[in-house]
Scaffold this motif. Structure first.
Motif, PDB file in Angstrom:
ATOM      1  N   THR A 140       0.840  -1.205   0.000  1.00 51.69           N
ATOM      2  CA  THR A 140       0.000   0.000   0.000  1.00 51.69           C
ATOM      3  C   THR A 140       0.868   1.245   0.000  1.00 51.69           C
ATOM      4  OG1 THR A 140      -1.737  -1.163   1.240  1.00 51.69           O
ATOM      5  CG2 THR A 140      -1.839   1.235   1.210  1.00 51.69           C
TER       6      THR A 140
ATOM      7  N   SER B 127       2.722   1.544  -3.456  1.00 49.62           N
ATOM      8  CA  SER B 127       1.852   2.021  -4.540  1.00 49.62           C
ATOM      9  C   SER B 127       1.473   3.484  -4.341  1.00 49.62           C
ATOM     10  CB  SER B 127       0.595   1.153  -4.619  1.00 49.62           C
ATOM     11  OG  SER B 127      -0.127   1.187  -3.400  1.00 49.62           O
ATOM     12  N   PHE B 128       1.329   3.895  -3.068  1.00 47.85           N
ATOM     13  CA  PHE B 128       1.060   5.307  -2.781  1.00 47.85           C
ATOM     14  C   PHE B 128       2.226   6.180  -3.245  1.00 47.85           C
ATOM     15  CE2 PHE B 128       1.597   8.789   0.399  1.00 47.85           C
ATOM     16  CZ  PHE B 128       0.544   9.584  -0.029  1.00 47.85           C
TER      17      PHE B 128
ATOM     18  N   PHE C 287       2.099   6.600  -6.939  1.00 51.19           N
ATOM     19  CA  PHE C 287       1.034   7.532  -7.312  1.00 51.19           C
ATOM     20  C   PHE C 287       1.470   8.986  -7.107  1.00 51.19           C
ATOM     21  CE2 PHE C 287      -2.839   9.950  -6.207  1.00 51.19           C
ATOM     22  CZ  PHE C 287      -3.555   9.782  -7.395  1.00 51.19           C
TER      23      PHE C 287
ATOM     24  N   THR D 255      -1.613   5.668 -11.160  1.00 50.37           N
ATOM     25  CA  THR D 255      -0.255   5.855 -11.675  1.00 50.37           C
ATOM     26  C   THR D 255      -0.180   5.538 -13.166  1.00 50.37           C
ATOM     27  OG1 THR D 255       0.675   5.270  -9.513  1.00 50.37           O
ATOM     28  CG2 THR D 255       2.145   5.141 -11.409  1.00 50.37           C
TER      29      THR D 255
ATOM     30  N   PHE E 275      -4.207   3.290  -6.390  1.00 51.71           N
ATOM     31  CA  PHE E 275      -2.939   4.005  -6.590  1.00 51.71           C
ATOM     32  C   PHE E 275      -2.219   3.526  -7.854  1.00 51.71           C
ATOM     33  CE2 PHE E 275      -2.860   4.599  -1.752  1.00 51.71           C
ATOM     34  CZ  PHE E 275      -3.370   5.887  -1.853  1.00 51.71           C
TER      35      PHE E 275
END
Length: 394
Positions: A278, A281-282, A285, A373, A369
């Motif tokens: 998480t 991926s944040f 993004f 992206t 995310f």
């Protein structure tokens, strides 16, 4: 090709000292400081007798029932206190009681006139305990007097015993723990924060494939490798590295500091895995959306992670409860809070429905995310191609 890219991404990350510090050393240092602070705080949680005064006048001496109840849970000499003692009491007149209250030698004083009354200087836990005790004592006195009236002034021993007992009619079957350790959420939030610090690695990973961000990205994009393979190899390498770091932090907190995570080891590792992805991926993004240099992105994801940790109760559980009461949706959208709650539910609760709900929300954030992206990168590439075509046409 995939394995070679994977290998060199790992080696590159190992040479990034700032990333290693924020991902590994800072959470470990923070957990040590929390352990020292909370150990002192928890050691001071033993119940201390409350100091009170009672106005010793004719009204008090006529209160036979209340006088006996009060004397059963209070002593005048501290050396005579035992496990049943609640109050250190002084029997004084009104003037002396006011002086003791003003000098803060007592938490409040009690006087009797058509019932019991409490006088305090300020509100607090001790004052609340005294008031609650008096309310319960008054209820028992009323019941006792009513039974005496109905039984012509006599009362059986069995009835007396039943009046003195306190029974619980609510059975707690929601968990398998006798009582909750209030220090656990602080350490769980540190691990949640560490998972979100993976975002800084995500920003670094995107820097290598976003063509308008660095010369390295331009060379990578010109290489005879599909961009999706490049992105997936980076994501896999950084994910493995982040998960290894989270595992080290988890082992340090659980084995060295000896914080109890329970015995659901598989689900604990799954939570850490999902949490780190998480954060990763944040970071991808933020790296795609924000058009600034790497330092700005790094400070941004670190600041957001710290804010989420604060809202998840890392500094104070009161903040988390206030948000739950007034803006609960913020905690449901806070990944650090979801990770922290997941660890706590695995430790404390038998029913894991809420845990799986948190896990689904975290999976949803990862998908959001990564999809965001991909869309941003695609839009940026189209803009670059469009500009190049205009330049060629001109």
């Amino acid at each position: 090709m995939f394995s070679r890219i994977f290998k060199y991404r790992i080696l590159t990350l190992l040479h990034s000292n700032d990333s290693i510090f924020w991902l590994l050393l800072f959470p470990i240092l923070l957990s040590v400081l929390f352990n020292l602070a909370l150990k002192d705080a928890m050691s001071g949680e033993a119940f201390e007798n409350i100091h009170i005064a009672v106005i010793d006048d004719e009204n008090f001496r006529n209160e036979v029932v209340m006088k006996n109840i009060l004397e059963a849970v209070s002593v005048e000499d501290e050396s005579a206190a035992d496990d049943n003692t609640m109050f250190m009491v002084r029997y004084v007149d009104t003037t002396e009681a006011e002086a003791l209250l003003e000098s803060e030698e007592i938490d409040g004083y009690i006087y009797f006139w058509q019932g019991s009354h409490l006088v305090i200087r300020e509100n607090g836990i001790s004052q609340t305990i005294i008031k609650t005790f008096l309310d319960i004592a008054e209820q028992k006195k009323d019941i006792f007097q009513t039974m005496l009236e109905k039984n012509n002034g006599s009362i059986s021993v069995e009835l007396m015993e039943s009046l003195s007992e306190s029974k619980e009619y609510i059975l707690d079957v929601s968990n398998g723990r006798d009582e909750a350790d209030t220090s656990l959420p602080f350490f769980y939030s540190i691990l949640g924060m560490a998972c979100l610090y993976s975002a800084s690695i995500g920003c670094l990973g995107l820097l290598n494939i976003q063509i308008n961000q660095s010369p390295v990205a331009k060379r990578n994009c010109m290489a005879p490798v599909k961009k999706i393979k490049l992105m997936l190899s980076d994501f896999a390498a950084y994910g493995v590295m982040c998960n290894c770091i989270i595992l080290i932090i988890f082992l340090f907190i659980s084995k060295v500091i000896r914080v109890d995570f329970g015995n659901r080891h598989g689900l604990i590792l799954l939570t850490s895995l999902v949490g780190s992805y998480t954060g990763l991926s944040f970071g991808y993004f933020i790296g795609a959306v924000i058009k600034s240099n790497m330092n700005i992105k790094f400070y941004l994801v670190t600041g957001i992670s710290m804010l989420w940790s604060f809202m998840a109760g890392m500094m104070s559980n009161t903040i988390k409860y206030m948000i739950n009461q007034h803006a609960w949706i913020l905690n449901r959208l806070n990944p650090v809070n979801l990770i922290t709650e997941s660890y706590y539910k695995l430790y404390y609760y038998k029913d894991l429905d809420k845990y799986y709900e948190n896990l689904i929300l975290l999976f949803g954030m990862i998908v959001f995310f990564l999809a965001g992206t991909a869309l941003v990168l695609r839009y940026q590439e189209r803009n670059i191609v469009r500009k190049e075509r205009k330049e060629v046409a001109a």
